[in-house]
Write an enzyme that holds these catalytic residues in place. Structure first.
Site, PDB file in Angstrom:
ATOM      1  N   ARG A  98      -2.322  -0.853   5.431  1.00 31.95           N
ATOM      2  CA  ARG A  98      -3.352  -1.230   4.820  1.00 31.95           C
ATOM      3  C   ARG A  98      -3.100  -2.566   4.078  1.00 31.95           C
ATOM      4  NH1 ARG A  98      -4.888   3.704   1.048  1.00 31.95           N
ATOM      5  NH2 ARG A  98      -2.571   4.051   1.453  1.00 31.95           N
TER       6      ARG A  98
ATOM      7  N   CYS B 219       1.051  -1.244   0.007  1.00 31.36           N
ATOM      8  CA  CYS B 219      -0.042   0.118   0.138  1.00 31.36           C
ATOM      9  C   CYS B 219       0.852   1.147  -0.161  1.00 31.36           C
ATOM     10  CB  CYS B 219      -0.883   0.095   1.319  1.00 31.36           C
ATOM     11  SG  CYS B 219      -0.080  -0.165   2.620  1.00 31.36           S
TER      12      CYS B 219
END
Lengths: 321, 281
Positions: free
Chosen positions: B244, B239
């Site tokens: 994430r 990410c």
């Protein structure tokens, strides 16, 4: 209390009611259909400067009556500004504290006003990466305070509190009905918590089932503080789609240009959400041609000078020596 | 539970509530918004700060083995404890913390499904501002398990050869290079775009509106059938700064049961700054 002379014993007596309504002012030069009488209800004439005085007062009174406030217990509320300003001022004037949880993108003027009105600020950065179920960061943080520190905070929660709707059922709706002598045919509102739309429309529909209710919403990804696009409306439990005849989505930039026109041609120093409503009303007036419309103008432009410059850069020209 | 490949690494909020105060179960909150823990947390949970505690304060790297020992032992967590991690933003940094616990060999780490939003919105789940006062214990982590972590050379090779799934979990605008990072983020890069060959599967594809993970069937349909992630190949998720992607790493490895999945924690803030690295827009 004497509304005629406007002499009051305290600020609470100035809050709007059927006997002390906020003014209705007719729109003249920006009305595209002369057979259609169009009025603006100037909510910034309320004592704390916006339509939110109504909901804030109703929610605060309710909490007081239920014995939820006092002995060190105050309020926590997620707010984009106006509710917080009303709540903070009302709460402090009654001896309570308010913690306002504010999204970072709220204009600086409003944040400073919140502090001036006596709120303690919690600023959260929202919309890091859109996610389902994430809710609104400010709502979640306020809920956290209310749950983890319930001895210090109670959360009125304007997004779910029926008193927000009731405030308008009891005041805004009856005021408009009386001020227009029952001749209103169209009501124009914007959507935020939806308390104003739902409460006012519910009252007026009860008086006149054929009343048309038109709600405006800014386009997605908008920058109109206080308003919500339909995609953001699921946070409000107060939205009642069945009351709304037309839901207009309007390019949010028009909120700013129409607000400027209101300021410069009607002498109404209206904020951007009012500009958006005017644009929606003009479209309906051109369609329906005759009637009597009332637009609820939530607040004035004073809190939005920075936003106005951002969207109408020409305003900054000639402001430096 | 929902037919996941490794259901033992996920616990529900009710399970956590029923185990509050259980001495072998240690709760850890890790948030994006580092103020959230102070505002209120699950009773007994310690809070780790991703900015100051989960990374090396000098080099750009994860915290060292020594620092991990001190942090975890200082929180009263023993190697034999069950560690349940949760956090805001649907467990972004909680998943990152989980990844670190696994990287340093902790046997029984779990995520609380739905994270703090789900807990907050359930009326019977308490929150407190009271900080626990754990008795420090000696904790000895294993050497970092590099099978869980991708570094630049293998990312470049994965992109060049196509022998490994590259999964970009950022928002579509970051993937296409329209923005380099979500607005207001201080960690950014010189260039926007994505690693050539990567598939765009935003992390939030994996969660339901309640914040909990989708079922294994739904996840399989999305990752394998719709997005074409090849289960026969290894996978690397990335990410912007690696949090994430930890979330998606967790989905691929534990919920879908991919054998070899790595988190590229350098992610776009490393890749988008590399001189000469190939970029697609």
């Amino acid at each position: 209390m004497n509304h005629q002379l406007r002499v009051y014993n305290d600020i609470f007596e100035m809050l709007p009611s059927e006997e002390n309504p906020s003014p209705l002012v007719r729109i003249n030069r920006l009305n595209p259909a002369p057979e259609f009488a169009l009025y603006a209800k100037l909510e910034w004439m309320n004592p704390f400067g916006s339509v939110k005085d109504r909901a804030a007062w109703a929610m605060l009174r309710d909490l007081e009556e239920r014995g939820e406030l006092g002995n060190g217990r105050g309020l926590v509320e997620p707010t984009s500004g106006n509710t917080g300003i009303s709540l903070a001022a009302l709460a402090r004037a009654r001896g309570y504290h308010l913690r306002a949880v504010v999204p970072n993108k709220v204009p600086l003027e409003k944040k400073i006003l919140l502090k001036i009105a006596g709120a303690e600020l919690d600023v959260v950065s929202d919309e890091l990466c859109p996610a389902p179920g994430l809710g609104d960061g400010s709502i979640n943080l306020a809920k956290t305070h209310a749950k983890a520190s319930s001895h210090r905070y109670v959360m009125p929660n304007q997004y779910e509190n029926e008193k927000n709707v009731e405030a308008h059922l009891r005041t805004t709706g009856p005021e408009i009905w009386r001020q227009t002598e029952g001749r209103i045919t169209h009501l124009f509102v914007s959507l935020g918590t939806c308390g104003t739309a739902t409460g006012t429309a519910r009252f007026l529909r009860g008086q006149n089932p054929r009343l048309k209710v038109i709600a405006v919403q800014p386009t997605e990804g908008h920058d109109v503080p206080g308003l919500r696009n339909l995609s953001q409306l699921d946070v409000s439990r107060l939205f009642d789609r069945s009351l709304i005849d037309d839901l207009l989505e309007i390019d949010y930039k028009l909120a700013y240009t129409r607000a400027l026109e209101l300021c410069q041609t009607e002498g109404l120093l209206a904020g951007p959400s009012s500009g958006l409503i005017l644009e929606g009303a003009r479209r309906i007036l051109e369609r329906d041609r005759a009637g009597l419309g009332v637009m609820i103008f939530s607040d004035n432009v004073f809190k939005y000078t920075a936003n106005m410059v951002k969207h109408i850069p020409a305003l900054a020209a000639g402001t430096q020596a | 539970m929902a037919n996941y490949a490794h259901p033992e690494v996920l616990v529900e909020t009710d399970w956590v509530k029923n185990n509050l105060g259980n001495p072998g179960i240690k709760l850890v909150e890790i948030d994006v918004d580092t103020k959230a823990y102070d505002a209120g947390h699950v009773p007994g949970a310690v809070g780790f700060n991703w900015q100051t505690q989960l990374q090396d304060p000098v080099r750009r790297d994860i915290l060292t083995q020594d620092a991990f020992d001190k942090l975890v032992g200082g929180a009263g967590i023993s190697p034999a404890d069950t560690v349940v991690i949760y956090g805001d933003n649907n467990n972004w940094f909680a998943a990152y913390g989980f990844w670190l616990f696994k990287l340093y060999g902790h046997k029984d780490a779990r995520l609380m499904n739905g994270g703090r939003v789900k807990w907050l919105n359930e009326a019977d789940k308490p929150l407190t501002t009271e900080r626990p006062n754990p008795t420090p214990v000696a904790y000895k982590a294993a050497a970092p398990n590099n099978a869980l972590r991708a570094l630049v050379p293998e990312v470049l090779e994965a992109s060049r050869t196509g022998k490994c799934n590259l999964v970009d979990v950022r928002s579509p605008d970051e993937f296409t290079g329209r923005v380099i990072a979500p607005s207001g983020m201080s960690e950014t890069a010189q260039r926007g775009g994505h690693i050539p060959g990567a598939k765009s599967i935003p992390w939030n594809t994996a969660v339901q509106p309640s914040g909990a993970f989708k079922t294994a069937d739904e996840l399989r349909a999305i990752y394998l059938e719709q997005k074409g992630v090849d289960p026969k190949k290894p996978a690397i998720a990335y990410c912007r700064i690696g949090e994430r992607s930890s979330h998606t790493w967790f989905v691929l490895k534990y919920l879908l049961g991919f054998d070899q999945v790595k988190n590229y924690d350098g992610s776009w803030t490393e890749y988008g700054n590399l001189i000469g690295a190939p970029i697609e827009k």
